[in-house]
Design a protein around this motif. Structure first.
Motif, PDB file in Angstrom:
ATOM      1  N   GLY A  67     -18.773-134.404  -7.354  1.00 30.44           N
ATOM      2  CA  GLY A  67     -19.190-133.254  -8.157  1.00 30.44           C
ATOM      3  C   GLY A  67     -18.396-133.139  -9.446  1.00 30.44           C
ATOM      4  O   GLY A  67     -18.951-132.935 -10.531  1.00 30.44           O
ATOM      5  N   ILE A  68     -17.062-133.286  -9.354  1.00 25.08           N
ATOM      6  CA  ILE A  68     -16.215-133.204 -10.545  1.00 25.08           C
ATOM      7  C   ILE A  68     -16.529-134.352 -11.499  1.00 25.08           C
ATOM      8  O   ILE A  68     -16.638-134.167 -12.718  1.00 25.08           O
ATOM      9  CB  ILE A  68     -14.722-133.230 -10.137  1.00 25.08           C
ATOM     10  N   GLY A  69     -16.696-135.566 -10.938  1.00 27.39           N
ATOM     11  CA  GLY A  69     -17.023-136.716 -11.781  1.00 27.39           C
ATOM     12  C   GLY A  69     -18.366-136.567 -12.462  1.00 27.39           C
ATOM     13  O   GLY A  69     -18.519-136.881 -13.652  1.00 27.39           O
ATOM     14  N   GLY A  70     -19.362-136.060 -11.716  1.00 23.19           N
ATOM     15  CA  GLY A  70     -20.692-135.863 -12.301  1.00 23.19           C
ATOM     16  C   GLY A  70     -20.689-134.826 -13.399  1.00 23.19           C
ATOM     17  O   GLY A  70     -21.348-134.993 -14.441  1.00 23.19           O
ATOM     18  N   GLN A  71     -19.913-133.748 -13.210  1.00 25.28           N
ATOM     19  CA  GLN A  71     -19.841-132.706 -14.236  1.00 25.28           C
ATOM     20  C   GLN A  71     -19.190-133.234 -15.510  1.00 25.28           C
ATOM     21  O   GLN A  71     -19.626-132.941 -16.624  1.00 25.28           O
ATOM     22  CB  GLN A  71     -19.045-131.507 -13.696  1.00 25.28           C
TER      23      GLN A  71
ATOM     24  N   TYR B 147     -24.800-130.053 -10.805  1.00 26.29           N
ATOM     25  CA  TYR B 147     -25.681-130.509 -11.881  1.00 26.29           C
ATOM     26  C   TYR B 147     -26.044-129.350 -12.811  1.00 26.29           C
ATOM     27  O   TYR B 147     -26.157-129.519 -14.025  1.00 26.29           O
ATOM     28  CB  TYR B 147     -26.942-131.115 -11.285  1.00 26.29           C
ATOM     29  N   GLN B 148     -26.211-128.154 -12.237  1.00 25.12           N
ATOM     30  CA  GLN B 148     -26.544-126.973 -13.039  1.00 25.12           C
ATOM     31  C   GLN B 148     -25.335-126.428 -13.795  1.00 25.12           C
ATOM     32  O   GLN B 148     -25.476-125.538 -14.626  1.00 25.12           O
ATOM     33  CB  GLN B 148     -27.111-125.870 -12.136  1.00 25.12           C
ATOM     34  N   GLY B 149     -24.149-126.975 -13.491  1.00 28.77           N
ATOM     35  CA  GLY B 149     -22.946-126.465 -14.124  1.00 28.77           C
ATOM     36  C   GLY B 149     -22.327-125.298 -13.385  1.00 28.77           C
ATOM     37  O   GLY B 149     -21.350-124.698 -13.849  1.00 28.77           O
ATOM     38  N   LYS B 150     -22.854-124.959 -12.187  1.00 26.86           N
ATOM     39  CA  LYS B 150     -22.327-123.863 -11.381  1.00 26.86           C
ATOM     40  C   LYS B 150     -21.290-124.429 -10.420  1.00 26.86           C
ATOM     41  O   LYS B 150     -21.535-124.607  -9.222  1.00 26.86           O
ATOM     42  CB  LYS B 150     -23.464-123.165 -10.638  1.00 26.86           C
TER      43      LYS B 150
END
Length: 350
Positions: free
Chosen positions: A43-47, A302-305
């Motif tokens: 999640g951190i890497g994708g953001q 993905y939504q930035g939440k």
């Protein structure tokens, strides 16, 4: 800028560490904890990957241009990109919906213009009035509007200034379009000359391109005289359909809360024409992430939440996020395109 890059590198290292440690634990004696850490790292890497993609430096093809001139063109283009990103961010922060909609119209033209300049960097010099005046002044006005909005004052003087700023900015989309057309002037003149040669060539071979006899061609002056009757038709249409037409070719609802654009057939849509493929991509990808990886909060990252993403990942073992994310994924799939655009693609409506 350096602080932002340093922080990004820290998060990248953290993501790699979490994924490596999570993978090791998942293969060992702590599979649940390992999977949690693994997906937190993802999640951190994708953001961070999404942030990098949104803020990447455009690559201009400046081959064949003198070094000094190339540097000036690149500097001007980077300024235009920086101003564009500032206005795009301002749209997510402003509270005045009318101003947000106006900025949306301006940004739509600006995005197309910058995309054109990226492919034709030699035209950047012709875009200087847009870069150094119109977009620069737009940034200045929006920044001052934000400062006034932050004071939360409702005095008559503040209200007057905010109204004048909005009124001034209301003409900027037309000014943007005019500057874009001037940039294309040489290209349009060349195309016009080519068409003239083609028409003469076809005419020499006995191929007629005459217009139908019943087709009426008006001069610019004649078209100008027809404006009052067109205005009457517009008023009539507003009364019958509840749709308000604007001078820019868009329409608004009776309340004027959202700009509308011509969609397929005779249908109007909230989605600007150039953004529809991107909205479809977001819709499909967000749905797939929610259905297949929603247990670990992938769609929320993905939504930035980020908070909700961490919460889903931390509670994945309860299976509650699994059921909730599947329902969310199905909802994204069946949600009308306009609703999805407003709720998830238009930052100002989040």
């Amino acid at each position: 800028m350096r602080e932002g890059n340093a922080l990004r590198y820290i998060f990248i290292v953290m993501a790699i560490a979490l994924m490596a440690g999570g993978g090791w634990m998942a293969a060992g004696e702590w599979p649940k904890l390992g999977m949690t850490l693994l997906f937190l790292g993802l999640g951190i890497g994708g953001q961070n990957a999404k942030t990098w993609w949104d803020n990447r430096r455009p690559s201009l093809k400046l081959e064949g241009i003198r070094e000094e001139e190339a540097e000036l063109l690149a500097e001007s283009y980077q300024k235009a990109i920086t101003d564009y990103r500032y206005l795009e961010q301002a749209r997510t922060q402003l509270k005045d919906r009318e101003l947000v909609n106006q900025l949306g119209r301006m940004q739509h033209i600006s995005r197309n213009m910058l995309s054109y300049l990226e492919k034709h960097p030699k035209k950047i010099s012709a875009a200087q009035p847009f870069i150094d005046y119109y977009q620069d002044r737009a940034v200045g006005l929006v920044r001052k509007y934000q400062e006034l909005e932050a004071t939360e004052l409702s005095t008559e003087r503040v209200a007057e200034l905010k109204t004048r700023m909005k009124t001034t900015l209301s003409g900027f989309d037309e000014a943007y379009a005019e500057q874009f057309e001037r940039m294309l002037n040489d290209q349009m003149m060349t195309t016009d000359a080519e068409l003239t040669v083609m028409e003469q060539h076809l005419d020499a071979h006995g191929i007629s391109l005459e217009r139908p006899a019943n087709e009426v061609v008006m001069t610019r002056a004649e078209a100008k005289q027809q404006e009052p009757s067109m205005e009457g038709m517009r008023v009539s249409l507003e009364k019958e359909t509840g749709i308000k037409l604007t001078n820019s070719g868009e329409v608004q609802s009776r309340k004027g809360s959202q700009p509308l654009y011509m969609g397929g057939g005779s249908r109007y849509s909230l989605i600007p024409p150039g953004e529809k493929p991107e909205v479809i991509r977001h819709k499909v990808l967000q749905s797939l992430l929610a259905i297949f990886l929603g247990t670990f909060g992938a769609h929320k990252f993905y939504q930035g939440k980020t908070f909700w993403g961490f919460l889903y990942a931390a509670l994945f073992w309860t299976t509650i996020p699994t059921f909730v994310s599947i329902v969310e994924g199905i909802r994204y799939l069946v949600m009308p395109m306009d609703d999805f655009y407003v709720q998830y693609c238009r930052e100002d409506d989040k």
